[in-house]
Design an enzyme around this catalytic site. Structure first.
Site, short mmCIF file in Angstrom:
data_model
loop_
_atom_site.label_atom_id
_atom_site.label_comp_id
_atom_site.label_asym_id
_atom_site.label_seq_id
_atom_site.Cartn_x
_atom_site.Cartn_y
_atom_site.Cartn_z
N CYS A 63 -35.33 -25.68 -1.31
CA CYS A 63 -34.35 -25.79 -0.22
C CYS A 63 -34.32 -24.48 0.56
O CYS A 63 -34.09 -23.41 -0.01
CB CYS A 63 -32.97 -26.08 -0.79
SG CYS A 63 -31.67 -26.11 0.47
N CYS A 94 -32.02 -29.43 3.68
CA CYS A 94 -33.36 -29.92 3.33
C CYS A 94 -33.43 -31.45 3.21
O CYS A 94 -34.52 -32.01 3.04
CB CYS A 94 -33.84 -29.28 2.03
SG CYS A 94 -32.90 -29.80 0.56
N LYS A 132 -0.95 -5.69 -5.20
CA LYS A 132 -1.21 -6.21 -3.86
C LYS A 132 -0.01 -7.03 -3.39
O LYS A 132 0.50 -7.88 -4.13
CB LYS A 132 -2.47 -7.08 -3.86
CG LYS A 132 -3.73 -6.39 -4.34
CD LYS A 132 -4.10 -5.19 -3.48
CE LYS A 132 -4.59 -5.58 -2.11
NZ LYS A 132 -5.90 -6.23 -2.09
N TYR A 174 -5.19 11.99 -1.92
CA TYR A 174 -4.38 11.48 -3.02
C TYR A 174 -4.89 11.83 -4.41
O TYR A 174 -4.26 11.49 -5.41
CB TYR A 174 -4.23 9.96 -2.92
CG TYR A 174 -5.55 9.21 -2.86
CD1 TYR A 174 -6.37 9.06 -3.97
CD2 TYR A 174 -5.98 8.63 -1.67
CE1 TYR A 174 -7.57 8.39 -3.91
CE2 TYR A 174 -7.17 7.93 -1.59
CZ TYR A 174 -7.95 7.81 -2.71
OH TYR A 174 -9.14 7.13 -2.66
N GLU A 232 2.52 5.11 -5.39
CA GLU A 232 2.15 5.58 -4.06
C GLU A 232 1.83 4.39 -3.16
O GLU A 232 1.46 3.31 -3.65
CB GLU A 232 0.93 6.50 -4.13
CG GLU A 232 1.06 7.66 -5.10
CD GLU A 232 -0.26 8.39 -5.30
OE1 GLU A 232 -0.94 8.67 -4.29
OE2 GLU A 232 -0.61 8.66 -6.45
N ASP A 278 -4.36 1.19 3.89
CA ASP A 278 -5.43 0.25 4.22
C ASP A 278 -6.44 0.95 5.12
O ASP A 278 -6.39 0.85 6.35
CB ASP A 278 -4.84 -0.98 4.92
CG ASP A 278 -5.79 -2.17 4.87
OD1 ASP A 278 -6.79 -2.10 4.13
OD2 ASP A 278 -5.52 -3.17 5.54
N CYS A 307 -28.44 -33.05 1.33
CA CYS A 307 -28.30 -31.63 1.69
C CYS A 307 -28.48 -31.47 3.19
O CYS A 307 -29.49 -31.94 3.75
CB CYS A 307 -29.33 -30.80 0.94
SG CYS A 307 -29.37 -29.05 1.44
N ASP A 341 1.94 22.70 23.73
CA ASP A 341 0.53 22.35 23.91
C ASP A 341 -0.18 23.39 24.77
O ASP A 341 -1.36 23.72 24.54
CB ASP A 341 0.42 20.97 24.57
CG ASP A 341 0.84 19.86 23.62
OD1 ASP A 341 1.00 20.13 22.42
OD2 ASP A 341 1.02 18.72 24.10
N LYS A 395 -0.41 2.13 -0.87
CA LYS A 395 -1.85 1.85 -0.80
C LYS A 395 -2.26 1.75 0.66
O LYS A 395 -2.05 0.72 1.31
CB LYS A 395 -2.17 0.57 -1.56
CG LYS A 395 -3.67 0.30 -1.67
CD LYS A 395 -3.93 -0.93 -2.53
CE LYS A 395 -5.42 -1.17 -2.67
NZ LYS A 395 -6.08 -1.49 -1.38
N SER A 455 -13.22 1.67 -7.94
CA SER A 455 -12.23 0.86 -7.22
C SER A 455 -11.12 0.49 -8.21
O SER A 455 -11.31 0.54 -9.43
CB SER A 455 -12.88 -0.41 -6.65
OG SER A 455 -13.48 -1.15 -7.69
N LEU A 456 -9.96 0.12 -7.70
CA LEU A 456 -8.81 -0.17 -8.55
C LEU A 456 -8.75 -1.64 -8.93
O LEU A 456 -9.05 -2.51 -8.12
CB LEU A 456 -7.51 0.23 -7.84
CG LEU A 456 -7.32 1.71 -7.56
CD1 LEU A 456 -6.03 1.93 -6.79
CD2 LEU A 456 -7.30 2.52 -8.84
N CYS A 477 -27.23 -29.00 -4.33
CA CYS A 477 -28.60 -29.37 -3.99
C CYS A 477 -29.50 -28.77 -5.05
O CYS A 477 -29.48 -27.55 -5.27
CB CYS A 477 -28.97 -28.82 -2.61
SG CYS A 477 -30.73 -29.04 -2.20
#
Length: 673
Positions: free
Chosen positions: A427, A407, A310, A222, A113, A117, A404, A33, A115, A82-83, A422
């Site tokens: 409302c 309302c 998933k 990726y 691969e 997050d 409701c 370093d 996934k 998106s997948l 409702c």
């Protein structure tokens, strides 16, 4: 002297970049370093003495500059999709079958691969130099977060080859960095982040790059984006190519030729998941052959050549403290469990879905119960069971109200529906939820108008319809809690910008039943102006081809309401654009990306979120052929609760079977149900 300095600066760039690569990408430092710091100090001194030698891709420029006033919008060179999701072996086999059918009997291989997050990003390089980084956003337009991405040490500011290229990757926060950050925030009395994904996203959306630099983010690349100068034939080859350019590529991957090999990789990393220094929530499986990918193409939302498996949702046990009710913009009452906070799949969960009254009765869920909570697809928490043996006798049964809560109107259960609704068109809850939808990203995309701000505007009587948003002024907004001068300026600017949106965004934002984002675009492309849509008849709408009778009837009914015409007139007077800004579409170019177009579908059992009749009409509006009996020609069976003989027959015939959640997940983005 300048020439000598220029030569030395170039040498230092190359040397420091190489050490960054060894340390942050290869995890194999070759100098101490102290030695690294000496090189950086020498470069800083030279750049201070000769400012003209300081370049944007200099290692000294990873953190610097004044905080940004806001993030600029960036149009992606190609859509960031998106997948689609797989949750079990059957989903993988269906995916494999589709791929092999497209391959025409040829050999097929996949790359498996991890996934990550984190937050998807697009990175652009011009002649080898990092020029721009953006978030995924809505897939077509993201935010320019270049300066924050520069703070990620594993991201190369200069490639090893002077190529013009775009790559896609995932920025994430390692577990240790996440724990350290939350520890520091807790000591300062600040709110902690729920999970590393939220922490990473929040860090990259810091307007001050110096704050982003303190978060210690990392990055895996990726995918090679469009217009790469080097011809590539497989995904495996492209990953090795990215590695040679100096990018950090995840080594935990495997080539598979069968579903069995995919499942083996999935099981291995499901077990080894806790060993990783970062969070993963599944496995991504991609077709390796790039030519086959090109042939398969994509739907409006997802590539057909990839799928995300998933991991099964985690479960936790906690105490049910209360049940609250939310009235949605269609009037449906949804009960929500208020829980004693519990850690689940990396997040702190305090609320969970209870879906409807029938589920509460069926599971005998009571206030004060110890309940089992899981995350559906690792995203939506839901109560799945009760620990009856832990009851003390003090638990209380829950009963839905007759009126409701917003309302006071009488609640009804329409024929074929499970949910209480409702039906009062005035409302306030429905109006409020409608405004929240109107300002959302997929609709008018008014930044700064989140749920809390809209609720405040509603509570102060400042908005009662979507048109009121365009008549707000500075004084109105400054009355709101925790809204300062700067936020007000940004919000007013965003409202003003939204006036320029093309017609399809406005149509979608109005929340016409059965008109999703795709239906709105079809209407806008065909009619070009709001006035033409307002005056269209059902017969004219159905003649378009892509518009079914249900959608046509819904549009005509909506547009003929006096209050709707008044709202549209006020929007016009405020300067909101009423014209379609895109190119015209020919009939033969009608969209076919819906997963339901041309499919023969059967619905059986009881659905929670709509009646079977409504589901049938919705599917027909999306181009499907809905029939009443299962046969060898059936492409899909949607099975609700208490499905009977049709489900049994579908299993025998190997027909694809979805539950209601899977059906809803596959609806085109923005379809109103």
């Amino acid at each position: 002297m300048l020439e000598d300095a220029k030569k030395r600066v170039q040498e230092l760039h190359e040397e420091i970049n190489e050490h960054n690569y060894c340390y942050y990408v290869m995890d194999n430092p070759v100098i101490s370093d102290t030695e690294y710091d000496q090189l950086m100090r020498e470069l800083i001194q030279l750049e201070e003495k000769f400012p003209e030698l300081r370049t944007p891709d200099s290692p000294t420029q990873r953190v610097g500059g004044e905080p940004l006033p806001h993030f600029e919008k960036v149009r992606h060179s190609s859509q960031m999709l998106s997948l689609g999701n797989a949750f079990d072996e059957l989903d993988l086999r269906d995916f494999d079958e589709r791929v092999r059918k497209a391959a025409g009997g040829g050999k097929v291989s996949y790359v498996c691969e991890l996934k990550i997050d984190g937050l998807a990003v697009a990175l652009r390089y011009e002649k080898g130099r990092f020029q721009l980084g953006a978030t995924r956003g809505d897939g077509l337009t993201g935010e320019d977060i270049t300066r924050n991405l520069k703070t990620i040490r594993s991201l190369p500011l200069r490639l090893r080859q002077p190529l013009t290229i775009e790559v896609r990757g995932e920025a994430f926060m390692p577990r240790k960095a996440f724990e350290r950050l939350n520890g520091e925030r807790k000591e300062r009395g600040e709110n902690v982040f729920a999970n590393p994904r939220n922490a990473a996203a929040g860090s990259l959306r810091q307007l001050d790059p110096k704050l982003a630099a303190q978060r210690t983010l990392d990055l895996f690349v990726y995918e090679v984006g469009p217009n790469v100068e080097k011809p590539l034939s497989t995904h495996s080859e492209s990953l090795e190519f990215l590695k040679k350019l100096g990018f950090k590529v995840n080594p935990a991957r495997k080539t598979a030729e069968t579903v069995e090999e995919m499942l083996q990789f999935i099981q291995e990393w499901r077990e080894r998941r806790p060993e990783l220094p970062y969070e993963i929530d599944g496995i991504v499986i991609k077709v390796d052959d790039l030519a086959l990918r090109e042939k398969m193409g994509a739907t409006a939302k997802s590539p057909r050549w990839a799928i995300a498996y998933k991991f099964p949702a985690e479960e936790a046990i906690t105490l049910l403290r209360d049940i609250t009710l939310n009235v949605g913009r269609t009037g449906v009452l949804t009960p929500t469990a208020i829980l004693q906070p519990v850690s689940l799949a990396g997040t702190t969960v305090q609320r969970a879905s209870l879906h409807n009254e029938d589920l509460i009765r069926e599971k005998d869920i009571r206030l004060g119960d110890h309940v089992i909570v899981k995350k559906a697809g690792d995203i939506i928490p839901e109560v799945v069971g009760v620990l009856v043996e832990q009851r003390t006798g003090e638990e209380q049964s829950f009963f839905m109200p007759r009126t409701c809560p917003e309302c006071g109107s009488e609640l009804v259960r329409l024929e074929g529906e499970v949910a209480l609704r409702c039906i009062n068109p005035e409302c306030p809850a429905q109006t409020r939820e409608g405004i929240i939808h109107f300002v959302s990203r997929g609709a008018m995309n008014i930044e700064g108008l989140g749920e809390k701000v809209v609720s405040q505007l509603f509570a102060h009587g400042l908005v009662r319809s979507v048109a009121d948003l365009y008549y707000l002024n500075r004084e109105d907004l400054l009355k709101l809690e925790r809204i300062g001068e700067k936020s007000v300026n940004n919000l007013l600017q965003s409202i003003e910008e939204s006036k320029k949106n093309s017609l399809e965004r406005l149509l979608f934002g109005l929340g016409i039943r059965f008109v999703g984002a795709k239906g709105a675009k079809i209407l806008a492309q065909h009619y070009r102006h709001m006035d033409a849509i307002m005056n269209a008849t059902e017969e004219e709408l159905v003649s378009i081809g892509e518009i079914g009778p249900k959608m046509a009837g819904s549009v005509v009914t909506y547009m003929n309401k006096p209050e709707v015409r008044e709202t549209i007139e006020r929007l016009k007077n405020a300067g909101v654009n009423m014209e379609y800004k895109g190119p015209a579409v020919k009939k033969q170019e009608a969209a076919t990306d819906d997963p339901f177009a041309g499919k023969t579908i059967v619905i059986t059992g009881t659905l929670e979120h709509m009646s079977r009749k409504e589901a049938s009409e919705l599917l027909e509006a999306l181009g499907a052929n809905v029939t009443g009996s299962v046969s060898r020609n059936t492409d899909l069976l949607i099975a609700g609760e208490k499905a009977g003989s049709k489900l049994d027959k579908a299993k025998k015939l190997n027909v694809t079977i979805w539950d209601e959640k899977t059906f809803l997940d596959h609806l085109p983005e923005g379809v109103v149900v």
